[in-house]
Scaffold this motif. Structure first.
Motif, mmCIF file in Angstrom:
data_model
loop_
_atom_site.group_PDB
_atom_site.id
_atom_site.type_symbol
_atom_site.label_atom_id
_atom_site.label_comp_id
_atom_site.label_asym_id
_atom_site.label_seq_id
_atom_site.Cartn_x
_atom_site.Cartn_y
_atom_site.Cartn_z
ATOM 1 N N SER A 1 64.359 54.787 -10.676
ATOM 2 C CA SER A 1 65.091 53.950 -9.714
ATOM 3 C C SER A 1 66.409 53.476 -10.312
ATOM 4 C CB SER A 1 64.230 52.754 -9.305
ATOM 5 O OG SER A 1 63.885 51.965 -10.436
ATOM 6 N N ALA A 2 66.401 53.123 -11.619
ATOM 7 C CA ALA A 2 67.637 52.698 -12.273
ATOM 8 C C ALA A 2 68.629 53.843 -12.351
ATOM 9 C CB ALA A 2 67.342 52.150 -13.670
ATOM 10 N N ASN A 3 68.134 55.039 -12.635
ATOM 11 C CA ASN A 3 69.021 56.209 -12.677
ATOM 12 C C ASN A 3 69.616 56.494 -11.305
ATOM 13 O OD1 ASN A 3 68.738 56.802 -15.420
ATOM 14 N ND2 ASN A 3 66.870 57.993 -15.090
ATOM 15 N N ALA A 4 68.815 56.325 -10.265
ATOM 16 C CA ALA A 4 69.320 56.544 -8.907
ATOM 17 C C ALA A 4 70.398 55.507 -8.562
ATOM 18 C CB ALA A 4 68.171 56.463 -7.903
ATOM 19 N N ARG A 5 70.181 54.249 -8.960
ATOM 20 C CA ARG A 5 71.193 53.224 -8.717
ATOM 21 C C ARG A 5 72.480 53.542 -9.469
ATOM 22 N NH1 ARG A 5 66.572 49.789 -9.203
ATOM 23 N NH2 ARG A 5 67.083 49.349 -11.392
ATOM 24 N N LYS A 6 72.330 54.020 -10.697
ATOM 25 C CA LYS A 6 73.509 54.370 -11.504
ATOM 26 C C LYS A 6 74.284 55.506 -10.839
ATOM 27 C CE LYS A 6 76.061 54.436 -15.342
ATOM 28 N NZ LYS A 6 76.777 55.686 -15.256
ATOM 29 N N ARG A 7 73.586 56.510 -10.304
ATOM 30 C CA ARG A 7 74.273 57.622 -9.634
ATOM 31 C C ARG A 7 75.016 57.131 -8.395
ATOM 32 N NH1 ARG A 7 69.457 60.386 -11.028
ATOM 33 N NH2 ARG A 7 68.596 60.014 -8.949
ATOM 34 N N THR A 8 74.413 56.215 -7.648
ATOM 35 C CA THR A 8 75.073 55.664 -6.464
ATOM 36 C C THR A 8 76.339 54.917 -6.851
ATOM 37 O OG1 THR A 8 72.973 55.470 -5.268
ATOM 38 C CG2 THR A 8 74.804 54.097 -4.494
ATOM 39 N N VAL A 9 76.255 54.102 -7.904
ATOM 40 C CA VAL A 9 77.422 53.348 -8.358
ATOM 41 C C VAL A 9 78.499 54.288 -8.880
ATOM 42 C CG1 VAL A 9 78.238 51.719 -10.118
ATOM 43 C CG2 VAL A 9 76.148 51.234 -8.839
ATOM 44 N N ASP A 10 78.105 55.299 -9.644
ATOM 45 C CA ASP A 10 79.087 56.250 -10.172
ATOM 46 C C ASP A 10 79.820 56.962 -9.045
ATOM 47 O OD1 ASP A 10 78.499 55.612 -12.771
ATOM 48 O OD2 ASP A 10 77.209 57.340 -13.130
ATOM 49 N N ARG A 11 79.075 57.341 -8.003
ATOM 50 C CA ARG A 11 79.700 58.028 -6.866
ATOM 51 C C ARG A 11 80.681 57.088 -6.167
ATOM 52 N NH1 ARG A 11 82.434 61.733 -4.569
ATOM 53 N NH2 ARG A 11 81.959 62.147 -2.366
ATOM 54 N N ALA A 12 80.275 55.847 -5.982
ATOM 55 C CA ALA A 12 81.160 54.889 -5.317
ATOM 56 C C ALA A 12 82.404 54.619 -6.164
ATOM 57 C CB ALA A 12 80.397 53.586 -5.061
ATOM 58 N N ARG A 13 82.236 54.473 -7.454
ATOM 59 C CA ARG A 13 83.394 54.217 -8.319
ATOM 60 C C ARG A 13 84.327 55.418 -8.359
ATOM 61 N NH1 ARG A 13 81.757 51.488 -13.977
ATOM 62 N NH2 ARG A 13 80.789 53.522 -14.274
ATOM 63 N N GLU A 14 83.764 56.610 -8.320
ATOM 64 C CA GLU A 14 84.600 57.808 -8.283
ATOM 65 C C GLU A 14 85.475 57.806 -7.044
ATOM 66 O OE1 GLU A 14 84.004 62.679 -7.950
ATOM 67 O OE2 GLU A 14 82.293 61.385 -8.373
ATOM 68 N N LEU A 15 84.909 57.392 -5.919
ATOM 69 C CA LEU A 15 85.678 57.318 -4.678
ATOM 70 C C LEU A 15 86.727 56.220 -4.759
ATOM 71 C CD1 LEU A 15 82.633 57.672 -2.287
ATOM 72 C CD2 LEU A 15 84.511 59.316 -2.450
ATOM 73 N N MET A 16 86.353 55.094 -5.332
ATOM 74 C CA MET A 16 87.280 53.972 -5.441
ATOM 75 C C MET A 16 88.481 54.300 -6.318
ATOM 76 S SD MET A 16 84.622 50.803 -5.960
ATOM 77 C CE MET A 16 83.533 50.217 -4.657
ATOM 78 N N HIS A 17 88.226 55.020 -7.401
ATOM 79 C CA HIS A 17 89.273 55.276 -8.386
ATOM 80 C C HIS A 17 90.038 56.575 -8.144
ATOM 81 C CE1 HIS A 17 88.301 51.984 -11.127
ATOM 82 N NE2 HIS A 17 87.034 52.253 -10.919
ATOM 83 N N GLY A 18 89.456 57.500 -7.401
ATOM 84 C CA GLY A 18 90.048 58.831 -7.358
ATOM 85 C C GLY A 18 90.537 59.277 -6.015
ATOM 86 N N ASN A 19 91.077 58.354 -5.224
ATOM 87 C CA ASN A 19 91.494 58.724 -3.872
ATOM 88 C C ASN A 19 93.014 58.777 -3.718
ATOM 89 O OD1 ASN A 19 90.362 59.406 -1.224
ATOM 90 N ND2 ASN A 19 91.547 57.651 -0.509
ATOM 91 N N GLY A 20 93.699 59.053 -4.805
ATOM 92 C CA GLY A 20 95.144 59.218 -4.720
ATOM 93 C C GLY A 20 95.855 57.940 -4.331
ATOM 94 N N ASP A 21 96.819 58.070 -3.416
ATOM 95 C CA ASP A 21 97.656 56.924 -3.052
ATOM 96 C C ASP A 21 97.035 56.045 -1.971
ATOM 97 O OD1 ASP A 21 99.596 57.756 -4.833
ATOM 98 O OD2 ASP A 21 100.613 58.996 -3.330
ATOM 99 N N ARG A 22 96.010 56.536 -1.298
ATOM 100 C CA ARG A 22 95.446 55.755 -0.191
ATOM 101 C C ARG A 22 94.201 55.005 -0.633
ATOM 102 N NH1 ARG A 22 92.017 55.849 4.307
ATOM 103 N NH2 ARG A 22 90.948 57.747 3.654
ATOM 104 N N SER A 23 94.138 53.733 -0.300
ATOM 105 C CA SER A 23 92.977 52.911 -0.631
ATOM 106 C C SER A 23 91.939 53.030 0.473
ATOM 107 C CB SER A 23 93.399 51.454 -0.808
ATOM 108 O OG SER A 23 92.284 50.671 -1.131
ATOM 109 N N LEU A 24 90.737 53.499 0.132
ATOM 110 C CA LEU A 24 89.670 53.621 1.115
ATOM 111 C C LEU A 24 89.147 52.244 1.497
ATOM 112 C CD1 LEU A 24 87.552 56.533 -0.423
ATOM 113 C CD2 LEU A 24 89.135 56.693 1.486
ATOM 114 N N SER A 25 88.528 52.169 2.661
ATOM 115 C CA SER A 25 87.834 50.949 3.040
ATOM 116 C C SER A 25 86.434 50.984 2.448
ATOM 117 C CB SER A 25 87.749 50.831 4.565
ATOM 118 O OG SER A 25 86.862 51.818 5.079
ATOM 119 N N LEU A 26 85.800 49.808 2.353
ATOM 120 C CA LEU A 26 84.436 49.757 1.826
ATOM 121 C C LEU A 26 83.483 50.546 2.715
ATOM 122 C CD1 LEU A 26 82.632 48.665 -0.404
ATOM 123 C CD2 LEU A 26 82.252 46.623 0.990
#
Length: 329
Positions: free
Chosen positions: A214-239
């Motif tokens: 379960s902890a590994n699954a939570r970590k994967r979810t957070v990593d995916r979200a952070r990848e989206l937050m940090h790697g979307n070029g010039d446009r800021s995504l909404s939550l």
């Protein structure tokens, strides 16, 4: 607010570097050959200090940070590092695992990505991975494969961990009271040998912690979200867009972030964007720089709320940051 930076002091004879700063980027720049980047997550004035004692083949360090920080990057090419959390308001998180008791953080030639709590102190040792490999071969010690190429939290035998803690405590007490003793090459070599003995005694007992499925699954979810937050070029995504792309409801994403990073996804993302604005303002310096334009580029459309958030997070207004950058240009 004036930036109170004490430039690094290097004693070439003793190989001693000391630095302190009220700015997270200035603090990070004082970390010597470490190739790390820090983002300030919690709000408030930042205070940081870093001490490094260079022995013939080993570096001993002590780092203190006042705010919650995300640290990521590398210690340096082909580096071995072992760190012992000394104090903090809560636990440090490393790859989804928290550190406590006789656990230590270790890596060889690996990327660093961890989240440290407020009022945190870390002490440890950095050396070349080649040195550790050579010593292990000469002493016929089998190093656990898990220490290579990934920053991990390890359970280790308590006795050598306690002895390493005692060595580090004595070293930093001597730095504070009698740093001249490190000018003696015999003392420096004896100290390095003592540290390496404890490290080579600890490493064969290392067992990586298993945070569970379960902890590994939570970590994967957070990593995916952070990848989206940090790697979307010039446009800021909404939550909402981040939740949909990560395949998690806002409630689930909030639970995962709290478990892995100790903060909410909204607070984390706002902190990352505020750090981005601050860096852009510090790099700008030109008379034509518009704070509003920089804020909008990082997804802040409500300017008065942005100014309040910025002041709360860094204890200064964005105009003060820009004014200091212009003076330095």
């Amino acid at each position: 607010m004036a930036l109170n930076v004490i430039p690094p002091i290097q004693d070439s004879a003793a190989g001693l570097i000391e630095a302190s700063s009220t700015d997270v980027d200035e603090h990070c720049a004082a970390l010597g050959r470490w190739r790390l980047r820090y983002d300030q997550i919690s709000a408030g004035a930042f205070r940081g200090s870093f001490i490094q004692l260079s022995l013939p083949r080993v570096e001993v360090f002590r780092e203190i940070t006042s705010q919650q920080v995300r640290q990521y990057g590398q210690l340096g090419a082909d580096s071995f590092g072992i760190g012992l959390p000394w104090r903090g308001d809560s636990e440090v998180n490393c790859n989804g695992a928290s550190v406590a008791g006789a656990q230590v953080i270790a890596c060889v030639d690996a990327e660093v990505d961890m989240c440290t709590p407020k009022s945190f102190e870390l002490r440890g040792v950095v050396a070349s991975a080649a040195l550790i490999r050579d010593l292990a071969a000469r002493l016929e010690i089998d190093l656990p494969r898990a220490v290579w190429h990934q920053l991990r939290v390890f359970e280790m035998a308590q006795a050598p961990v306690a002895r390493l803690r005692a060595h580090l405590e004595a070293i930093h007490e001597a730095i504070a009271t009698a740093p001249e003793r490190f000018q003696d090459p015999t003392v420096r070599q004896a100290l390095e040998d003592a540290l390496l003995v404890e490290i080579m005694d600890m490493l064969p007992t290392a067992r990586p912690t298993d945070p569970g499925r379960s902890a590994n699954a939570r970590k994967r979810t957070v990593d995916r979200a952070r990848e989206l937050m940090h790697g979307n070029g010039d446009r800021s995504l909404s939550l909402l867009e981040v939740c949909k792309a990560a395949g998690a409801s806002p409630r689930k994403l909030g639970y995962c972030f709290q478990a892995v990073l100790g903060t909410s996804p909204m607070h984390y993302w706002r902190a990352m964007r505020l750090n981005g604005v601050r860096r852009d303002l510090k790099r700008a310096g030109g008379a034509g720089t518009s704070i509003y334009d920089v804020a909008v580029q990082h997804g802040f459309w409500h300017f008065s709320q942005f100014s309040l958030d910025y002041k709360r997070h860094f204890s200064e207004l964005p105009s003060e940051t820009l004014r200091r950058a212009r003076r330095a240009a």
